[in-house]
Structure formats: C-alpha cells, structure tokens
Design a protein around this motif. Structure first.
Motif, PDB file in Angstrom:
ATOM      1  N   TRP A  20       0.742  -1.589  -0.063  1.00 12.83           N
ATOM      2  CA  TRP A  20       0.026   0.367   0.087  1.00 12.83           C
ATOM      3  C   TRP A  20       0.903   1.398  -0.129  1.00 12.83           C
ATOM      4  O   TRP A  20       0.087   2.186  -0.496  1.00 12.83           O
ATOM      5  N   GLU A  21       1.908   1.057   0.002  1.00 13.55           N
ATOM      6  CA  GLU A  21       2.804   2.247   0.125  1.00 13.55           C
ATOM      7  C   GLU A  21       3.525   2.652  -1.116  1.00 13.55           C
ATOM      8  O   GLU A  21       3.255   3.829  -1.261  1.00 13.55           O
ATOM      9  N   LYS A  22       4.040   1.552  -1.629  1.00 14.52           N
ATOM     10  CA  LYS A  22       4.219   1.320  -2.691  1.00 14.52           C
ATOM     11  C   LYS A  22       2.727   2.356  -3.686  1.00 14.52           C
ATOM     12  O   LYS A  22       3.387   3.508  -5.037  1.00 14.52           O
ATOM     13  N   PRO A 550      -2.045  18.453   6.813  1.00 10.38           N
ATOM     14  CA  PRO A 550      -2.626  18.623   5.827  1.00 10.38           C
ATOM     15  C   PRO A 550      -2.181  17.954   4.434  1.00 10.38           C
ATOM     16  O   PRO A 550      -2.428  17.835   3.020  1.00 10.38           O
ATOM     17  N   ALA A 551      -0.810  18.003   4.331  1.00  9.21           N
ATOM     18  CA  ALA A 551      -0.351  17.112   3.802  1.00  9.21           C
ATOM     19  C   ALA A 551       0.377  15.281   3.220  1.00  9.21           C
ATOM     20  O   ALA A 551       0.697  14.790   3.243  1.00  9.21           O
ATOM     21  N   GLY A 552      -1.121  14.870   4.312  1.00  8.24           N
ATOM     22  CA  GLY A 552      -0.966  13.374   4.804  1.00  8.24           C
ATOM     23  C   GLY A 552      -1.025  13.180   7.008  1.00  8.24           C
ATOM     24  O   GLY A 552      -1.400  14.333   7.464  1.00  8.24           O
ATOM     25  N   CYS A 595       3.788   7.006   7.036  1.00 10.92           N
ATOM     26  CA  CYS A 595       2.874   7.684   5.824  1.00 10.92           C
ATOM     27  C   CYS A 595       3.168   8.295   5.188  1.00 10.92           C
ATOM     28  O   CYS A 595       4.177   9.113   4.666  1.00 10.92           O
ATOM     29  N   THR A 596       2.001   8.135   3.708  1.00 11.26           N
ATOM     30  CA  THR A 596       2.760   8.904   2.357  1.00 11.26           C
ATOM     31  C   THR A 596       2.369  10.955   2.595  1.00 11.26           C
ATOM     32  O   THR A 596       1.796  11.077   3.414  1.00 11.26           O
ATOM     33  N   ALA A 597       3.538  11.385   2.814  1.00 10.11           N
ATOM     34  CA  ALA A 597       3.448  12.866   2.053  1.00 10.11           C
ATOM     35  C   ALA A 597       3.042  12.971   0.605  1.00 10.11           C
ATOM     36  O   ALA A 597       3.708  13.446   0.181  1.00 10.11           O
ATOM     37  N   ILE A 598       2.042  13.509   0.436  1.00 12.85           N
ATOM     38  CA  ILE A 598       1.081  14.323  -0.310  1.00 12.85           C
ATOM     39  C   ILE A 598       1.772  15.515  -0.914  1.00 12.85           C
ATOM     40  O   ILE A 598       2.589  15.866  -0.006  1.00 12.85           O
ATOM     41  N   ASP A 622      -6.987   5.574   3.641  1.00 13.44           N
ATOM     42  CA  ASP A 622      -6.705   4.201   3.927  1.00 13.44           C
ATOM     43  C   ASP A 622      -5.143   4.066   4.398  1.00 13.44           C
ATOM     44  O   ASP A 622      -5.649   3.027   5.814  1.00 13.44           O
ATOM     45  N   GLU A 623      -4.957   5.093   4.671  1.00 17.86           N
ATOM     46  CA  GLU A 623      -4.076   5.198   6.058  1.00 17.86           C
ATOM     47  C   GLU A 623      -4.300   5.916   7.597  1.00 17.86           C
ATOM     48  O   GLU A 623      -3.382   5.397   8.392  1.00 17.86           O
ATOM     49  N   MET A 624      -5.114   6.353   7.492  1.00 18.23           N
ATOM     50  CA  MET A 624      -5.915   5.857   8.148  1.00 18.23           C
ATOM     51  C   MET A 624      -7.202   5.019   9.046  1.00 18.23           C
ATOM     52  O   MET A 624      -6.622   4.671  10.751  1.00 18.23           O
TER      53      MET A 624
END
Length: 826
Positions: A20-22, A550-552, A595-598, A622-624
């Motif tokens: 899921w990270e990918k 707000p960016a992840g 966590c993903t940094a968008i 999904d990460e939440m």
C-alpha cells in the motif's frame, strides 16, 4: 451501535515497505506532476531529451522542500531528491561534485539552525515552537558555480523556500525576494549556458523580476512543495513522460507592492492586532482584473507541451436557473496532454461595486492524444453569480447582461455567449452575521473606469444570447436558531449522561497527559494531535483519535510498546523526524508508522482536477484506517489574501469556488472510508499567522460572505465533512471559536453542516476573551486538546446561567454522533 473495539497496538511491527505504501507513493507522484505549472518555455526548451547531459544546481536539488512545517508536516519514510529523480529518469548530471558539496553545506547549516533553536528555547515546548516558527530554516547558498560543463548547453537551478505555521513571510531577500547568492548563481549560469531552467520549489509566490534581466532563462517550472515523490515527479515532466497541465490558483504580481493590502498585511504596518480587510472583495484576480493592474503571471495561467482548441457548442438554461455550456476541446498539438477549461462571468455593476469577472465553473479534460477531442459541460447557477446586499441581508442577482468568458486562463478568456437577466432575482434571504464594530472604509472601483475595463474584455461571440430563466426558482429563506438534535442513538446516550461526563466529552481528554502542544497530544497513536474523552466508555461512547497533517497523516515515525501500551513520547520526537530530540531512546518494542507525504494543498489545487484530490484523499483515508485515526485535521482552505501569509502553502487558492471544490473532493476521497472523516479549517478569516490568536480580522459582511466563508459552504454542501475547526483569530471583535453567527448561523443554519465543530489547539488558554463555555454557547462542540481549566469554565458557565444544560447536551450529542459513525465499533 455495536460493541466498542479494542484500539490495538499502533503502527506496524515491521519496517518492510508495504504494497500500500508503493500504491500511495504513486498517487503522490501523479498528483505532484499534475499540479506543476509551466510558467515559461521559450523555444520549447522543455521537455529535455531523455538521456541528455544537464548541469543541476541549487541546494534544493539535493534536499528539496517537500512540504511546510508545523502541523502541516509529515514524518514520511523518504523524500526523492531532484538529483536522484533526474538520474532515475535517465539524465546525466554534470555537476555531481557541486551537488556533493551542497549536501554537506545543507547538513552543516541544518545542524547550526537546530542548535540555535534548541539553545534559545531552553527545551521548553511552548518557547521551542515559538522560536521554531519564527526562525524558519533558510537554505544555504551552496558553493560558487564552477566552469561550464562540456557537452551540455542546459543548466537547471532550483530555488527553494520553507514556509510554515506560526509566522508570516517577509518581502526580504531569502524569503519573497531572491538572495544575493541566488541572483549571482543564476547570473553566472546565464553567462555560461544557452538554456537555463528554473525550478521553483516554493510554497507561495516569490519575486521573479530576475526574468527581466536574463533572456536565456528559457523555462520556469513551478513545482511547489511536491511531497515525498518530488524528484520522480520532476523527472516525469522534464522528460515529457507527463505533459504539464497545472494552472495557477494565485495571481503572481510583478512586485509585492502591487497587491492591494501590501502595506497593511500582518506585520507590514507594525500592527498585528488589527487586520483591516480594506480591499474588501477585491482579492487576487478580482483586484488585478477590475483595477487593470498588470501581473507577471495571472490566475489560471499555465503552459503545456501541446496545444488545444476549445469550441463552445451549446448554451442551455433550466427553469431553476441552472445554466450549462457544452464545450468541445481537441488536442491540436503533437504530445498527449490535458487542458483545464475555465468559465468566468462578466458581472454588471451595482451601487456597491462588483468585480469585472468571476470564476463560476471549470473542468479538466482527460489526457487527450494528438487529434483526440473531449466534450465537456460547464454548469453553474445563479448562486455563483450573485452578490451579497448587506442592506437587504440577501443574495441578489442584479438584472443585466452576463458574458460567458471561456478560456484556459483568465487572461485568454473571451466572451463567447451572453445570459440576459431581465429583472433582479433574489437568490437567498439571510440575516446579518458578524457585523463590523464600526464602518469600514473599503476599496471601490471608479464606475467609469470599471465600465471601460469591462468593455475591454475580449469578445468572440459564437452562440446566441439566452435569457437566464428563473421562472421556477424559489428563493431560499434560511431559518436560524440552535438546531434540534432529535432523538437518535447519540441524543439518547447524551440524555442519560451525568453533567460531569458531558463536561468531559465537550473537550479533548486531558487525563491522558496530552498536554497542549502540537503533535504530542495523542496517547493511543503516538504523534497524533489528540483524543476525545473515554469517560463514557461504559455508556457506549468510544474515544477517537485525531491527527494533523494537511499533506498526509502527521504521526511519529517510530513508537514503542511497553507492557502492552504505547509509551508517551516527548514533543521534540514529533518534529522534523526528531532532530531536536537528544534524550535517550525509549525502551520497549519498536513499531513503525510510515505515512505518505502528498503534495501541499496549494500544489494540489494547481491541478484544477477534483479527481486528483479524491485519489489523494482515498490514500489518506486508507492510512487512517490502518493507523486507527478517525478525524484528519485537514484540509486547510483559507483564502490566499496576501502572498506573505505563512500558511498559504497549506491552503488552496485566492478564489473561494476553487477552494471549496478542492476541499470537497479531498473530503469525498477520505470519507469513502466509512468511519473516517476530514476537518475543514480554519473557519474563518485565518489569512495571517503573526499573532494569530490575538488578531482581529475586521471586514465587511459582504467580504466575509463572498470571499472568506463561501468556500466552506461549497465544501459542506458537496461533501458534508465530519468536522470543522474554527480559527484562532477574532472576526469583527469576537473570537471565531466563541462566535455563534459563525458556528451556528452560517455553518449549521445556512450551509447545512451536520457534524462536529472543534476549536484549534489551545484556543481557550490565552485569557478570558475566548473560553470553553463560550464555545458551547456558540455551538462549537469540542474544545481541543482539552485542559482542566476548560472543564472549570464550562462548569462555571452552567452555574452562572451563561450556558444551559440543553446547549451542553446538544454539543455533546453531535460529538457522540461523530464517534458512533467511527470505526471504533464492531
């Protein structure tokens, strides 16, 4: 209502990269490239030939700024540098030695900055954050530019800027202006290389007057603060694998002084206690367009590697006032790409003045192959074109002619058809809210000059004029008052709780040792922002976790388990990957929360593509789920009133329609995940960071409604977020958190908000002017992160009769309703 689930241990028991990270990294990469804006591309220098040699400079090439600081930060697993991204894309870099030296210079400067902040704050959390916010890290210059590398005529220079929570920017070198070292480096490159490309790794507008001095700065690409996949996204666009399609969501003036509030914004006039919105509704392009002030790069502008032809085909109106313009867009160039169709209305004048043009609809095509066409529909209603009449407390659509300006930016839009309103139409009847304490002297255009500017709007009529039909439209008449919370499961539970339980549930839970500091208030999920109270677990009310970013998701990357529970971590461990923490490593079993940094909000909005924001929201949701977070304290959607606002990177735009649509899309993405929700913020008028808790935003009701809360209304009506966060500031003398007009009349009565409203962190801890009891009176349900003093305030408010038990139960009912909708139940 099911059985309350055990929260479970936080994070994962492995550091291995998950599938899921990918997937989420790909979402972040695609979102970044979709928001890049190509501002200049003389001679079609970009895209560069894959495999070619290029010289790369700027310390940001080695350490790009992936996002803002403060609550907007994310402790991600990695950030792809521009250096690595270009090499992965197949480019041969001729400046590797310079880049290696730049890497060392970065770490030396970073260490010195860290040590300075630690020394002056003396390890005190509150002092630390104040100094950390007011002394942002400034990128070092790097070494002198070496002699020109052989076999290449192209050099790339990265300009990077950090911005963050807690402090506004300044129109000085190293911030809004380029440093002497940056100007010297760019000048040297222009002497040596035929083609110079600037990459703007910035969170907001900067001065670009250097473009006037060097003709061989051929290309400028605004990459913003693009998240963890920065370098790969840059490589995608520079190779042409992705054709840039982003458009500006702000106006870039020739000089800072060109902005209407340049002299009075925040600290610029020495008064950070009173913020007078004297420009009124004339914010961003509404000002530059109406007052005929030229800009360097205008709202909605952005170039492409291909060309498009846009043809209006049909204009229709329904009897309820809905108008639809059908448009065909064909790719007439040689590269695949997508285009943003923008529709503005020219507005007939009224006594109080109006902007000349207003964005009313937009749509982004799918990626079109050369020769391929797409049919798009741009729809809007009378609400998008109405103005607020303060004297009548009503939204009014004046009689007159409304020109439909179609284009791919404000600048190139042309009137292609007209709608005629034969008689004034009342859109909605309201009540006065948040009135100014005293009359405000506001900016107004000269009617004759406005008429001249309106007449100069390019016209190329393609379709016949149409009467804008409102024959079956019924004006909205809002009903005001505290909403009836009914008799659902949440109300039934609230009805049998004790007063003590109600008081505890009206704040975050101080019993977990949450403290008050950003990033350290959560106990169950390390690094989360806070938790609600667990005082009514036996009555079926679970506690839920709230997380910043707000960016992840902003969580601690590493956490520790001892005796089956998460170890409480120091606040310093939550900031900048823990670089300020020098204590011992915690004892216990390690677990990890990657966590993903968008990309930041300002970059995401430049995609002009709600689908992109929905995809990002879906990844965050999904990460939440994975990390046991119920409420994400995002998105931020305040208006870019002035380019010096320190938090503009986090917010979407200078335009409320675009801001509202983007926030709604992000919310819809997150809330695809049942039990997970967003928190749109900061409601409202939080457009400056200096003295944000003590500043009074003084503005007309018209400006408040047309510019500063309109986006919130759009987001609520189109996505119904689970929560709203109020802002720190006052609005015309009343703190937003204690403002009944804002929390109840606007959010609930007019916008139809059904969820929970909460304060920003520590809002009620700075004196008697803003209290937890005042929050209950206003309809602000949850005081965060929660302190014993807040409980005392509410208890005293009940005893004094300032608040009623019914008001308290209503607030708690809304909080319980949100909890019951969470994933905390079997």
């Amino acid at each position: 209502m099911g059985v309350i689930k055990q929260m479970g241990l936080p994070g994962l028991d492995t550091q291995a990269v998950q599938e899921w990270e990918k997937e989420h990294a790909k979402v972040a990469r695609d979102a970044a490239s979709a928001g890049f804006v190509l501002l200049k591309n003389d001679g079609d220098v970009l895209p560069l030939k894959q495999g070619s040699k290029v010289a790369l400079f700027g310390v940001g090439a080695v350490h790009p700024i992936k996002g803002g600081t403060g609550s907007g930060d994310v402790n991600e697993r990695y950030v792809v540098s521009i250096e690595n991204g270009l090499e992965d894309a197949g480019f041969i870099l001729t400046s590797k030695e310079w880049l290696a030296d730049a890497d060392k210079a970065y770490y030396d400067a970073r260490t010195a900055w860290r040590d300075e902040i630690k020394a002056i704050s003396a390890g005190k959390d509150r002092e630390f954050f104040r100094y950390y916010s007011s002394r942002p890290f400034e990128m070092p210059a790097g070494g002198p530019i070496p002699e020109k590398a052989p076999d290449t005529d192209t050099a790339i220079y990265v300009i990077s800027r950090i911005a963050g929570e807690g402090a506004d920017r300044h129109p000085v070198r190293g911030d809004y202006l380029l440093t002497d070292a940056e100007e010297q480096a760019i000048g040297t490159l222009c002497e040596q290389y035929e083609h110079v490309v600037l990459l703007l790794n910035v969170g907001g507008v900067i001065d670009l007057s250097i473009l006037d001095r060097y003709e061989n700065i051929r290309s400028v690409l605004l990459i913003g603060q693009p998240g963890m996949e920065c370098g790969h996204a840059v490589g995608d666009v520079l190779t042409g694998r992705v054709t840039p399609s982003g458009k500006l969501t702000n106006s870039w003036a020739f000089a800072y002084e060109d902005y209407p509030n340049a002299k009075t914004f925040s600290h610029m006039n020495g008064d950070v206690e009173h913020e007078l919105y004297s420009e009124d509704i004339y914010v961003g392009y509404r000002y530059f367009d109406t007052f005929s002030v030229p800009v360097r790069y205008g709202f909605g502008e952005g170039l492409s590697y291909t060309t498009f032809k846009t043809v209006p085909e049909k204009l229709e109106t329904a009897k309820d006032g809905t108008a639809c313009l059908n448009v065909s867009c064909v790719n007439t160039g040689k590269a695949a790409g997508s285009e943003v169709l923008q529709l503005y209305l020219t507005l007939p004048d009224v006594a109080d003045g109006r902007e000349i043009r207003r964005l009313v609809a937009f749509a982004k095509t799918p990626v079109l192959m050369p020769g391929e066409a797409a049919s798009m529909t741009l729809s809007f209603t009378g609400e998008e074109a109405a103005s607020y009449d303060t004297a009548r407390s009503a939204w009014i659509l004046p009689a007159g002619q409304y020109g439909l300006c179609l284009g791919t930016s404000l600048k190139d839009s042309q009137v292609v058809a007209c709608l005629n309103v034969t008689e004034e139409q009342v859109i909605a009847k309201c009540k006065t809210v948040c009135p100014p304490v005293a009359p405000i002297d506001v900016l107004r255009p000269d009617p004759a000059k406005r008429a001249s500017a309106l007449a100069a709007v390019p016209t190329s009529l393609v379709l016949n004029a149409v009467v804008w039909d409102f024959s079956e439209y019924t004006p909205i008449e809002y009903v005001y008052g505290n909403p009836d919370e009914g008799q659902d499961a949440a109300a039934e539970i609230a009805g049998r709780l004790t007063i003590d339980q109600l008081i505890q549930l009206s704040t975050g839970d101080p019993g977990k040792g949450q403290g008050s500091m950003l990033g350290s208030a959560g106990a169950s999920v390390p690094g989360s922002a806070a938790e609600t109270s667990s005082c009514a677990m036996d009555d079926g009310v679970a506690n839920i976790v709230l997380a910043d970013g707000p960016a992840g998701l902003r969580l601690n990357q590493t956490c520790y388990i001892r005796n089956g529970v998460a170890v409480k971590q120091n606040f310093m461990q939550s900031i900048e990957h823990g670089i300020f923490y020098d204590g011992p490593e915690e004892e216990g079993d390690h677990r990890w929360q990657y966590c993903t940094a968008i990309p930041v909000g300002s970059l995401l909005s430049q995609s002009w593509d709600p689908r992109i924001l929905e995809q990002c929201g879906d990844a965050i949701g999904d990460e939440m789920e994975r990390f046991n977070v119920t409420l994400w304290l995002a998105p931020g959607m305040n208006i870019h009133r002035n380019p010096l606002c320190g938090r503009n990177f986090e917010y979407y735009s200078e335009d409320p329609l675009l801001s509202g649509k983007m926030a709604a899309a992000m919310t819809n993405g997150v809330q695809r995940h049942k039990g997970c929700g967003t928190t749109i913020k900061h409601f409202a008028c939080n457009s400056q960071e200096d003295n944000r808790k003590g500043s009074d935003s003084m503005l007309t009701e018209r400006a408040l409604r047309e510019i500063y809360v309109r986006g919130f209304g759009i987001a609520i009506r189109e996505s119904q977020p689970m929560s709203i966060m109020t802002s720190y500031n006052m609005i015309n003398g009343i703190h937003a958190a204690n403002n009944h007009d804002l929390c109840t009349c606007l959010a609930r009565n007019e916008f139809g908000f059904k969820g929970v409203i909460m304060t920003d962190w520590t809002t009620t801890e700075d004196g008697p002017d803003c209290t937890a009891a005042g929050c209950i009176k206003a309809g602000n349900d949850l005081t965060m992160p929660g302190q014993p003093s807040d409980h005392e305030s509410i208890r005293k408010g009940l005893e004094d009769g300032f608040i009623t038990e019914r008001e308290l139960r209503d607030c708690v009912t809304r909080t319980i309703r949100t909890v019951l909708a969470s994933r905390r139940y079997e």
